[in-house]
Write a protein that holds these residues in place. Structure first.
Motif, PDB file in Angstrom:
ATOM      1  N   PRO A 265       0.838  -1.207   0.000  1.00  0.00           N
ATOM      2  CA  PRO A 265       0.000   0.000   0.000  1.00  0.00           C
ATOM      3  C   PRO A 265       0.869   1.252   0.000  1.00  0.00           C
ATOM      4  O   PRO A 265       1.940   1.262   0.608  1.00  0.00           O
ATOM      5  CB  PRO A 265      -0.800  -0.119   1.296  1.00  0.00           C
ATOM      6  N   PRO A 266       0.427   2.297  -0.679  1.00  0.00           N
ATOM      7  CA  PRO A 266       1.228   3.518  -0.768  1.00  0.00           C
ATOM      8  C   PRO A 266       1.533   4.096   0.620  1.00  0.00           C
ATOM      9  O   PRO A 266       0.716   3.983   1.531  1.00  0.00           O
ATOM     10  CB  PRO A 266       0.341   4.473  -1.559  1.00  0.00           C
ATOM     11  N   ASP A 267       2.689   4.693   0.741  1.00  0.00           N
ATOM     12  CA  ASP A 267       3.117   5.341   1.984  1.00  0.00           C
ATOM     13  C   ASP A 267       3.402   6.807   1.677  1.00  0.00           C
ATOM     14  O   ASP A 267       4.278   7.090   0.860  1.00  0.00           O
ATOM     15  CB  ASP A 267       4.370   4.636   2.515  1.00  0.00           C
ATOM     16  N   PRO A 268       2.708   7.762   2.264  1.00  0.00           N
ATOM     17  CA  PRO A 268       1.634   7.613   3.257  1.00  0.00           C
ATOM     18  C   PRO A 268       0.356   7.049   2.630  1.00  0.00           C
ATOM     19  O   PRO A 268       0.166   7.185   1.414  1.00  0.00           O
ATOM     20  CB  PRO A 268       1.410   9.058   3.721  1.00  0.00           C
ATOM     21  N   PRO A 269      -0.531   6.449   3.464  1.00  0.00           N
ATOM     22  CA  PRO A 269      -1.801   5.946   2.920  1.00  0.00           C
ATOM     23  C   PRO A 269      -2.600   7.091   2.307  1.00  0.00           C
ATOM     24  O   PRO A 269      -2.801   8.115   2.955  1.00  0.00           O
ATOM     25  CB  PRO A 269      -2.522   5.383   4.156  1.00  0.00           C
ATOM     26  N   PRO A 270      -3.044   6.969   1.074  1.00  0.00           N
ATOM     27  CA  PRO A 270      -3.800   8.068   0.451  1.00  0.00           C
ATOM     28  C   PRO A 270      -5.200   8.214   1.045  1.00  0.00           C
ATOM     29  O   PRO A 270      -5.799   7.234   1.479  1.00  0.00           O
ATOM     30  CB  PRO A 270      -3.870   7.643  -1.016  1.00  0.00           C
ATOM     31  N   GLN A 271      -5.698   9.434   1.028  1.00  0.00           N
ATOM     32  CA  GLN A 271      -7.094   9.674   1.447  1.00  0.00           C
ATOM     33  C   GLN A 271      -8.064   9.118   0.409  1.00  0.00           C
ATOM     34  O   GLN A 271      -9.177   8.715   0.742  1.00  0.00           O
ATOM     35  CB  GLN A 271      -7.350  11.179   1.597  1.00  0.00           C
ATOM     36  N   ARG A 272      -7.630   9.160  -0.839  1.00  0.00           N
ATOM     37  CA  ARG A 272      -8.452   8.666  -1.944  1.00  0.00           C
ATOM     38  C   ARG A 272      -7.521   8.379  -3.103  1.00  0.00           C
ATOM     39  O   ARG A 272      -6.434   8.948  -3.172  1.00  0.00           O
ATOM     40  CB  ARG A 272      -9.517   9.702  -2.366  1.00  0.00           C
ATOM     41  N   ILE A 273      -7.964   7.498  -3.994  1.00  0.00           N
ATOM     42  CA  ILE A 273      -7.218   7.313  -5.229  1.00  0.00           C
ATOM     43  C   ILE A 273      -8.106   7.691  -6.403  1.00  0.00           C
ATOM     44  O   ILE A 273      -9.335   7.593  -6.345  1.00  0.00           O
ATOM     45  CB  ILE A 273      -6.693   5.868  -5.401  1.00  0.00           C
ATOM     46  N   VAL A 274      -7.441   8.145  -7.474  1.00  0.00           N
ATOM     47  CA  VAL A 274      -8.112   8.372  -8.751  1.00  0.00           C
ATOM     48  C   VAL A 274      -7.578   7.291  -9.684  1.00  0.00           C
ATOM     49  O   VAL A 274      -6.427   7.359 -10.122  1.00  0.00           O
ATOM     50  CB  VAL A 274      -7.799   9.766  -9.326  1.00  0.00           C
ATOM     51  N   PRO A 275      -8.385   6.244  -9.958  1.00  0.00           N
ATOM     52  CA  PRO A 275      -7.904   5.182 -10.840  1.00  0.00           C
ATOM     53  C   PRO A 275      -7.874   5.664 -12.289  1.00  0.00           C
ATOM     54  O   PRO A 275      -8.453   6.704 -12.620  1.00  0.00           O
ATOM     55  CB  PRO A 275      -8.932   4.067 -10.644  1.00  0.00           C
ATOM     56  N   GLY A 276      -7.217   4.900 -13.150  1.00  0.00           N
ATOM     57  CA  GLY A 276      -7.151   5.273 -14.569  1.00  0.00           C
ATOM     58  C   GLY A 276      -8.504   5.175 -15.256  1.00  0.00           C
ATOM     59  O   GLY A 276      -8.771   5.884 -16.226  1.00  0.00           O
ATOM     60  N   HIS A 277      -9.353   4.282 -14.762  1.00  0.00           N
ATOM     61  CA  HIS A 277     -10.691   4.075 -15.326  1.00  0.00           C
ATOM     62  C   HIS A 277     -11.644   3.761 -14.177  1.00  0.00           C
ATOM     63  O   HIS A 277     -11.261   3.131 -13.210  1.00  0.00           O
ATOM     64  CB  HIS A 277     -10.683   2.914 -16.324  1.00  0.00           C
ATOM     65  N   GLY A 278     -12.901   4.188 -14.321  1.00  0.00           N
ATOM     66  CA  GLY A 278     -13.907   3.908 -13.297  1.00  0.00           C
ATOM     67  C   GLY A 278     -14.203   5.152 -12.480  1.00  0.00           C
ATOM     68  O   GLY A 278     -13.892   6.279 -12.897  1.00  0.00           O
ATOM     69  N   PRO A 279     -14.833   4.995 -11.306  1.00  0.00           N
ATOM     70  CA  PRO A 279     -15.166   6.161 -10.467  1.00  0.00           C
ATOM     71  C   PRO A 279     -13.904   6.984 -10.166  1.00  0.00           C
ATOM     72  O   PRO A 279     -12.840   6.404  -9.943  1.00  0.00           O
ATOM     73  CB  PRO A 279     -15.733   5.527  -9.189  1.00  0.00           C
ATOM     74  N   VAL A 280     -14.034   8.317 -10.131  1.00  0.00           N
ATOM     75  CA  VAL A 280     -12.835   9.153 -10.031  1.00  0.00           C
ATOM     76  C   VAL A 280     -12.312   9.309  -8.607  1.00  0.00           C
ATOM     77  O   VAL A 280     -11.243   9.898  -8.411  1.00  0.00           O
ATOM     78  CB  VAL A 280     -13.048  10.555 -10.639  1.00  0.00           C
ATOM     79  N   SER A 281     -13.026   8.809  -7.628  1.00  0.00           N
ATOM     80  CA  SER A 281     -12.528   8.914  -6.255  1.00  0.00           C
ATOM     81  C   SER A 281     -12.924   7.654  -5.495  1.00  0.00           C
ATOM     82  O   SER A 281     -14.110   7.376  -5.329  1.00  0.00           O
ATOM     83  CB  SER A 281     -13.121  10.156  -5.575  1.00  0.00           C
ATOM     84  N   LEU A 282     -11.926   6.895  -5.064  1.00  0.00           N
ATOM     85  CA  LEU A 282     -12.174   5.631  -4.368  1.00  0.00           C
ATOM     86  C   LEU A 282     -11.195   5.507  -3.209  1.00  0.00           C
ATOM     87  O   LEU A 282     -10.067   5.994  -3.291  1.00  0.00           O
ATOM     88  CB  LEU A 282     -11.940   4.442  -5.315  1.00  0.00           C
ATOM     89  N   PRO A 283     -11.607   4.798  -2.120  1.00  0.00           N
ATOM     90  CA  PRO A 283     -10.628   4.443  -1.093  1.00  0.00           C
ATOM     91  C   PRO A 283      -9.655   3.398  -1.661  1.00  0.00           C
ATOM     92  O   PRO A 283     -10.025   2.619  -2.538  1.00  0.00           O
ATOM     93  CB  PRO A 283     -11.482   3.827   0.025  1.00  0.00           C
ATOM     94  N   TRP A 284      -8.423   3.375  -1.148  1.00  0.00           N
ATOM     95  CA  TRP A 284      -7.412   2.436  -1.648  1.00  0.00           C
ATOM     96  C   TRP A 284      -7.914   0.991  -1.601  1.00  0.00           C
ATOM     97  O   TRP A 284      -7.866   0.284  -2.617  1.00  0.00           O
ATOM     98  CB  TRP A 284      -6.108   2.594  -0.856  1.00  0.00           C
ATOM     99  N   ASP A 285      -8.359   0.540  -0.430  1.00  0.00           N
ATOM    100  CA  ASP A 285      -8.700  -0.878  -0.274  1.00  0.00           C
ATOM    101  C   ASP A 285      -9.833  -1.285  -1.208  1.00  0.00           C
ATOM    102  O   ASP A 285      -9.736  -2.274  -1.934  1.00  0.00           O
ATOM    103  CB  ASP A 285      -9.100  -1.191   1.176  1.00  0.00           C
ATOM    104  N   GLN A 286     -10.911  -0.502  -1.165  1.00  0.00           N
ATOM    105  CA  GLN A 286     -12.080  -0.825  -1.991  1.00  0.00           C
ATOM    106  C   GLN A 286     -11.752  -0.673  -3.479  1.00  0.00           C
ATOM    107  O   GLN A 286     -12.189  -1.470  -4.313  1.00  0.00           O
ATOM    108  CB  GLN A 286     -13.233   0.102  -1.606  1.00  0.00           C
ATOM    109  N   GLY A 287     -10.961   0.332  -3.798  1.00  0.00           N
ATOM    110  CA  GLY A 287     -10.647   0.608  -5.204  1.00  0.00           C
ATOM    111  C   GLY A 287      -9.755  -0.436  -5.836  1.00  0.00           C
ATOM    112  O   GLY A 287      -9.823  -0.663  -7.048  1.00  0.00           O
ATOM    113  N   THR A 288      -8.904  -1.066  -5.038  1.00  0.00           N
ATOM    114  CA  THR A 288      -7.947  -2.020  -5.608  1.00  0.00           C
ATOM    115  C   THR A 288      -8.395  -3.475  -5.470  1.00  0.00           C
ATOM    116  O   THR A 288      -7.826  -4.339  -6.134  1.00  0.00           O
ATOM    117  CB  THR A 288      -6.567  -1.876  -4.943  1.00  0.00           C
TER     118      THR A 288
END
Ligand SMILES: [Zn+2]
Length: 348
Positions: A265-288
């Protein structure tokens, strides 16, 4: 603020025409736009010999077609591409694009065509006149980067992973034919792939004034030129295609490398991720999680097929197929992934 818009038609298909926006680094008043038009059109036409330029106008910012941008954190905006394979219906607008606004503006992925880059530029200009100083390319794939030339003309410095130029060179010929076949020639009219101005082999931070971006080139994973962008103030991590949601992940680098990146997991843990495709704001765990499950199954099933003595063509008919779920474009992309996985893992 006014913008020069030309009508351009393909030399090879004179009825295929579209408006093209020619941006400038500085905001222009209407008279400046009009007075400079001829010289700017001539210079631009030299770089686009596949086009015939017809009439032109100077249009105010509010009259330009623009992409939708959603604010996902203070000063951080994103455009949601349609999480589907390339098609005439989506015109190549399938990748998520990011904008970070400080004293200057940075773009994270300029979109899949000249037209999309122009609409992203217009959307930014409808929010701010601040200079667009940087464009960061998350990786080489056309749906993310083919809009870069628009921002280069607008004065931005284009930044990418140090492996991107050679990877792009190897594919450019193929993509020049295959992308218009999928999106239609009109959608790609005026699109020209340009090399980055700066490439990175190690972490670098960029300050925009009030906003700081941490750029990290990544070891081979989705491709051999993935680069993440962390907006430090908000903890927003732009992953590019290191994370897919909705659209079936495409493997164009290393399956084991990709799984290794996901396992840390990224260090520091991100507040949100913007994936390349899909919803533009996701939590790391759920998004990956869905991506991780798919890639793990791809690896497990490929190894099992190799141990069972299957040929690659045989493995490609069934590996991963039980993972279809709700992924868009699954059958075609998964079949390609199965072949890529087999080629990689058969030498383990
Ligand atoms: Zn990609």
């Amino acid at each position: 603020m006014y913008h020069l818009v030309v009508t351009a038609c393909l030399v090879t298909a004179p009825t295929v025409c579209a408006d093209r926006l020619l941006p400038t680094p500085e905001p222009l008043a209407e008279t400046d736009c009009t007075n400079g038009a001829s010289a700017r059109i001539a210079a631009w036409a030299d770089l686009h010999p596949d086009l015939v330029i017809g009439s032109w106008t100077c249009r105010p910012t509010g009259n330009l077609p623009a992409l939708d941008l959603a604010e996902i954190a203070p000063g951080v905006l994103a455009h949601a591409g349609q999480a589907q394979p390339l098609s005439a219906a989506n015109g190549g607008d399938i990748a998520n694009l990011g904008v970070v606004i400080g004293d200057t503006v940075a773009v994270i992925d300029p979109g899949g065509s000249r037209a999309i880059g122009e609409r992203l530029y217009a959307a930014i200009r409808q929010i701010t006149d601040q200079p667009i100083s940087h464009v960061i390319l998350t990786h080489m794939h056309p749906d993310h980067i083919f809009g870069a030339e628009v921002f280069s003309e607008a004065g931005a410095t284009i930044i990418a992973h140090h492996n991107l130029p050679s990877a792009l060179d190897r594919r450019a010929g193929t993509w020049a034919e295959s992308i218009p076949r999928q999106t239609g020639a009109l959608a790609m009219l005026g699109t020209r792939a340009i090399p980055p101005d700066i490439t990175l082999a190690a972490r670098q931070e960029i300050t925009l004034g009030g906003a700081t971006l941490r750029l990290d080139p990544v070891a081979t994973a989705h491709t051999d030129n993935d680069l993440t962008v962390l907006h430090l103030e908000s903890g927003t991590l732009f992953t590019g295609d290191l994370v897919f949601a909705g659209l079936t992940p495409s493997l164009d680098g290393s399956l084991t490398g990709w799984l290794a990146w996901l396992s840390q997991p990224p260090d520091p843990p991100p507040q949100r991720i913007v994936p390349g495709h899909g919803p533009v704001s996701l939590p790391w765990d759920q998004g990956t999680a869905p991506l991780r499950a798919y890639l793990a199954a791809l690896a497990d099933q490929t190894r099992a097929a190799i141990i069972a003595g299957e040929a690659m063509s045989e493995a490609a008919t069934h590996v991963g197929t039980d993972q279809r779920g709700d992924w868009q474009g699954f059958d075609e992309i998964n079949a390609r992934n199965a072949i890529a996985a087999f080629k990689e893992l058969e030498w383990e």
